[in-house]
Each structure stands twice: as C-alpha cells, then as structure tokens.
Design a protein around this motif. Structure first.
Motif, short mmCIF file in Angstrom:
data_model
loop_
_atom_site.label_atom_id
_atom_site.label_comp_id
_atom_site.label_asym_id
_atom_site.label_seq_id
_atom_site.Cartn_x
_atom_site.Cartn_y
_atom_site.Cartn_z
N ILE A 70 0.83 -1.21 0.00
CA ILE A 70 0.00 0.00 0.00
C ILE A 70 0.86 1.26 0.00
CG2 ILE A 70 -1.93 -1.12 1.17
CD1 ILE A 70 -1.06 0.29 3.74
N GLY A 71 2.14 1.11 0.33
CA GLY A 71 3.04 2.25 0.31
C GLY A 71 3.13 2.95 1.66
N GLY A 72 4.35 3.34 2.03
CA GLY A 72 4.59 4.00 3.30
C GLY A 72 4.31 5.49 3.23
N PRO A 73 4.68 6.20 4.30
CA PRO A 73 5.34 5.74 5.52
C PRO A 73 4.42 4.91 6.40
CG PRO A 73 5.69 8.11 5.16
CD PRO A 73 4.59 7.68 4.24
N GLY A 114 21.58 6.28 -3.98
CA GLY A 114 20.70 6.18 -5.13
C GLY A 114 19.35 6.84 -4.87
N THR A 115 18.50 6.79 -5.87
CA THR A 115 17.18 7.40 -5.76
C THR A 115 16.12 6.41 -5.33
OG1 THR A 115 16.77 6.98 -8.11
CG2 THR A 115 17.74 9.11 -7.54
N TYR A 116 16.50 5.15 -5.12
CA TYR A 116 15.52 4.11 -4.79
C TYR A 116 15.43 3.83 -3.29
CZ TYR A 116 15.78 2.83 -9.79
OH TYR A 116 15.75 2.84 -11.16
N ASN A 117 16.16 4.54 -2.46
CA ASN A 117 16.27 4.23 -1.05
C ASN A 117 14.94 4.43 -0.31
OD1 ASN A 117 17.20 3.74 1.52
ND2 ASN A 117 18.25 5.71 1.73
N PRO A 118 14.34 3.36 0.27
CA PRO A 118 13.08 3.52 1.00
C PRO A 118 13.28 4.01 2.44
CG PRO A 118 13.69 1.22 0.97
CD PRO A 118 14.73 1.93 0.15
N LEU A 119 14.55 4.21 2.83
CA LEU A 119 14.85 4.79 4.14
C LEU A 119 15.64 6.08 3.92
CD1 LEU A 119 15.94 1.67 6.28
CD2 LEU A 119 13.68 2.72 6.10
N PRO A 120 14.99 7.15 3.47
CA PRO A 120 15.69 8.41 3.17
C PRO A 120 15.97 9.21 4.44
CG PRO A 120 13.36 8.66 2.75
CD PRO A 120 13.55 7.22 3.17
N ILE A 121 16.65 8.57 5.37
CA ILE A 121 16.91 9.18 6.68
C ILE A 121 18.39 9.35 6.93
CG2 ILE A 121 14.75 8.37 7.72
CD1 ILE A 121 16.26 5.99 8.84
N TYR A 122 19.21 9.03 5.92
CA TYR A 122 20.66 9.18 6.07
C TYR A 122 21.27 9.32 4.69
CZ TYR A 122 21.24 4.24 4.67
OH TYR A 122 21.23 3.04 3.98
N SER A 123 22.50 9.81 4.64
CA SER A 123 23.11 10.12 3.35
C SER A 123 24.45 9.44 3.11
CB SER A 123 23.30 11.63 3.21
OG SER A 123 24.10 12.13 4.27
N SER A 124 24.95 8.67 4.07
CA SER A 124 26.21 7.96 3.86
C SER A 124 26.23 6.69 4.68
CB SER A 124 27.41 8.85 4.24
OG SER A 124 27.35 9.21 5.61
N CYS A 125 26.99 5.71 4.19
CA CYS A 125 27.08 4.42 4.86
C CYS A 125 27.91 4.52 6.14
CB CYS A 125 27.73 3.39 3.94
SG CYS A 125 26.77 3.00 2.47
N THR A 126 27.70 3.58 7.03
CA THR A 126 28.57 3.43 8.19
C THR A 126 29.62 2.36 7.87
OG1 THR A 126 27.11 1.82 9.27
CG2 THR A 126 26.72 4.15 9.74
N THR A 127 30.51 2.11 8.79
CA THR A 127 31.64 1.21 8.52
C THR A 127 31.86 0.27 9.70
OG1 THR A 127 33.28 2.68 9.53
CG2 THR A 127 32.75 3.05 7.20
N LEU A 157 10.43 3.61 -4.34
CA LEU A 157 9.34 3.25 -3.45
C LEU A 157 9.02 4.42 -2.53
CD1 LEU A 157 10.57 -0.28 -2.23
CD2 LEU A 157 8.83 0.17 -3.96
N PRO A 158 7.76 4.53 -2.07
CA PRO A 158 7.47 5.50 -1.02
C PRO A 158 8.28 5.14 0.22
CG PRO A 158 5.44 4.65 -1.99
CD PRO A 158 6.55 3.80 -2.50
N PRO A 159 8.74 6.12 0.99
CA PRO A 159 9.58 5.80 2.15
C PRO A 159 8.84 4.98 3.19
CG PRO A 159 8.90 8.10 2.19
CD PRO A 159 8.50 7.57 0.85
N PHE A 160 9.58 4.08 3.83
CA PHE A 160 9.00 3.30 4.93
C PHE A 160 8.86 4.18 6.18
CE2 PHE A 160 11.11 -0.73 3.03
CZ PHE A 160 10.10 -0.84 2.10
N ILE A 161 9.89 4.99 6.44
CA ILE A 161 9.87 5.93 7.55
C ILE A 161 10.57 7.21 7.09
CG2 ILE A 161 9.71 4.31 9.48
CD1 ILE A 161 12.72 4.45 9.75
#
Length: 359
Positions: free
Chosen positions: A224-227, A278-291, A247-251
């Motif tokens: 049904i699509g988020g959030p 990328g533009t497909y990220n359903p969790l648009p809450i961060y901008s860089s990976c962790t390590t 996809l619509p964001p999950f949160i």
C-alpha cells in the motif's frame, strides 16, 4: 582448447575479508582446465598459500593491471577510484547501475578502455533471479549487529557499538549476540521488512536464534506504500528489501523526531539494503554508509535517540562461510566463462551495454 585465464584480484575496500573465489571452487576450475592467478592480499580471510597448494599462480596485490588483455579480472567489491581506462573484462559488484554517486565516471573508464563489466548483482537466470548472492549472510549479520547494538545501548555507557571485527563462525556470532541481550528484561521486538527474500530469511533466522520477538513483513504488508507508523512500535528495524524501483519511504526523519505525544519505541535501524546514494532508497533518513570502524550513526539525538547501521559489506562479518556459500552458487556459471555469449554472461553484457549507452 585452452580455457580462459581468471585473475583473482586483491580487494581494496577497507576491512573486506571476503573473497570472490575460494580454494575449493578454484580447485574445481583448475580441474576443468582453467588457468587461475591469485593476488596476495593482507585483507582476505583466506591466505594465498591455500591457493598455491592447489596449483594457482600467485602474484603481488594489485598487479592485475599488467595482466594480458584477454584475462578475466574477478573481484568482489568495486575498484578503487582512479581515472585510467579499463581494458579487461571485469567481474565484480560495481554499484553503478542504479545511478549511484560517481556511476558515470566509472562507466566512462570502461568506455575509454573498451573494457567490459559483468556486474555480479546482475548475473540473473532467464526468470531474472540472481544466480549468486550474499543476501542470506547480509541479513544474518545485519540482524546480529542491530540486536547487539540494542542490547549494549540498554546496559553500557559509551559507544553503541565498538569497532566490528570478523567472527570465526556463525555460532560464534550467535553466542556473541546472545550475551549482549541476555540481561534485558524482555525479548527485543524486531521487525524484518523483506522477510521472504534471501536477506530477510537470514535476518529472521538470526533474530530467532537469540530469542527475539520477530515480526515479518514482505510485499503483502508494504504494497500500500509508506510511511508506516507501525514501525515505531518495534525496538529494532532490519530493512532487507531488494529495491529495483523507487518506493514511497517506509519511515522519515520527521516521524522519528515526533516523540512527545506517543513515545517512539524504535531505537535501532539496520539498513541491510544500504543504498543511500541512489534514488531508490526507502529509508531516506541518512546520506552515507557506516563502517566496521564506526558501525553506528546517531540520526536522532535527545533522551530517546535513534541509531542507524548501514554497512554495505555486512557478510564480511562472517567472511569464510559467506564466501564459500557465494562461490558455490557462482561455480556453475564460472565454468561457462569460455563462452560469454550465453546464459548469465550474455544477459549481464546486455545490461552493461545499455548503461554504457547512457554515458
């Protein structure tokens, strides 16, 4: 007829201990007549000596650039950043086909050198299913580090997670996480999104192994699509969705920051899918990976913080087991490298050609 020459290059990504060709699989290729060169590596969980003992040629790390032009260069992760043309045929995860940051620069290197990329993520059968993947181990490791972070945050002052190092076995990782959550008053509530996929199955298994209370979402729960406000009612979110379209964001960050009326329970997020660029990220809450060195990123501060884990090589937590599993999946297709005009190799080449035309 002489078989093709496969050159296993040393990885350059920090802390990447996995390897794209294990000795057991290399031995089968040698028996089939292939020539195999293996680069020495200080990162790999499997030493070069193990390959030398079965008859592979051993070369210094990063010497593949001088290999004969008809050699196939095999690796796991993307090549180190550079600008010189790529002339060989390469097999690895390039992370460029979803238009990630820097994707055009990478493909221009292939274009200028007349090289070819066979992206491991896009080796698919005639039903478009990937023929080899680390997904199970990514999910298993992702749930493990998320649960360990949750357990530590309830009990330990200091970093939510210390620097991560690889584990000797799956059972050792299970024991480590069990210890981390053993003093909690109740089992953590874990939500796995994408639970029916490879990564999701791994995440669910890990969570169940350590006694967590697991809820499984897949297409039926998210179509049904988020959030989705319900996500806030779990302690830990593990996102394992294999994203192939926007996809619509999950949160969202505003959802996580609203905490005064109905206090949010969600404390730890692990994005196993991990595609912030990328533009497909359903969790648009961060901008860089962790390590592995710095596993957690605090994305919400205050008395009820939220910590995010987004490591793009989670299976490296179990490098030997995950590499062996992946290579065994890949073996039937490596045996077909004599003819790149058929099967998974032909399909991967078509995708490459299409993307190259966009540069």
């Amino acid at each position: 007829m002489t078989k093709v020459h496969i050159w296993l290059r040393a990885e350059t990504k920090p802390l990447e201990e996995r390897i794209a060709l294990t000795p057991s699989v290399a031995e089968q290729l040698l028996q089939a007549g292939f020539k195999i060169t293996v680069e020495e590596s200080t990162l790999s969980a499997i030493p070069a000596q193990a390959y030398k003992e079965i008859g592979c040629d051993i070369k210094p790390a990063h010497s593949w650039q001088s290999a004969p032009s008809d050699t196939i260069i095999l690796g796991l992760k993307e090549l180190s950043e550079a600008s010189w043309p790529l002339t060989h045929r390469h097999i690895h995860f390039a992370h460029v086909y979803k238009e990630q940051q820097g994707w055009q620069e990478v493909l221009r290197r292939f274009k200028s050198g007349d090289g070819t990329l066979y992206d491991l993520e896009y080796l698919v059968d005639d039903k478009q299913r990937r023929v080899a993947a680390f997904g199970y181990w990514a999910g298993f490791a992702g749930a493990a580090v998320a649960l360990k972070a949750f357990g530590r945050r309830q009990q330990v002052d200091g970093p939510v997670l210390p620097k991560l190092t690889s584990m000797p076995s799956k059972q050792a990782l299970v024991d480590d996480v069990t210890s981390a959550i053993s003093q909690l008053s109740q089992a953590p509530k874990v939500l796995v999104i994408g639970a029916k996929g490879r990564s999701g199955r791994g995440a669910v298994e890990m969570a169940k192994c350590v006694g967590a209370d697991v809820t499984e979402w897949d297409i039926a729960e998210t179509q049904i699509g988020g959030p989705f406000e319900d996500i806030l009612d779990f302690d830990v979110l593990v996102n394992c969705v294999f994203v192939q379209q926007a996809l619509p964001p999950f949160i969202t960050l505003p959802m996580l920051n609203v905490n005064d009326i109905d206090p949010r329970r969600l404390a730890i997020i692990c994005d196993v899918s991990c595609d912030p660029y990328g533009t497909y990220n359903p969790l648009p809450i961060y901008s860089s990976c962790t390590t592995f060195d710095e596993p957690c990123l605090r994305i919400v501060d205050g008395e009820n913080p939220v910590d995010l884990i987004a490591i793009d090589h989670l299976p490296s937590l179990l490098p030997v087991e995950s590499s062996e599993d992946f290579c065994q999946q890949l073996l039937p297709h490596l045996l077909q490298l004599d003819d790149l005009t058929q099967g998974v190799w032909q399909r991967a080449n078509h995708i490459f050609a299409d993307k190259l035309g966009q540069v």
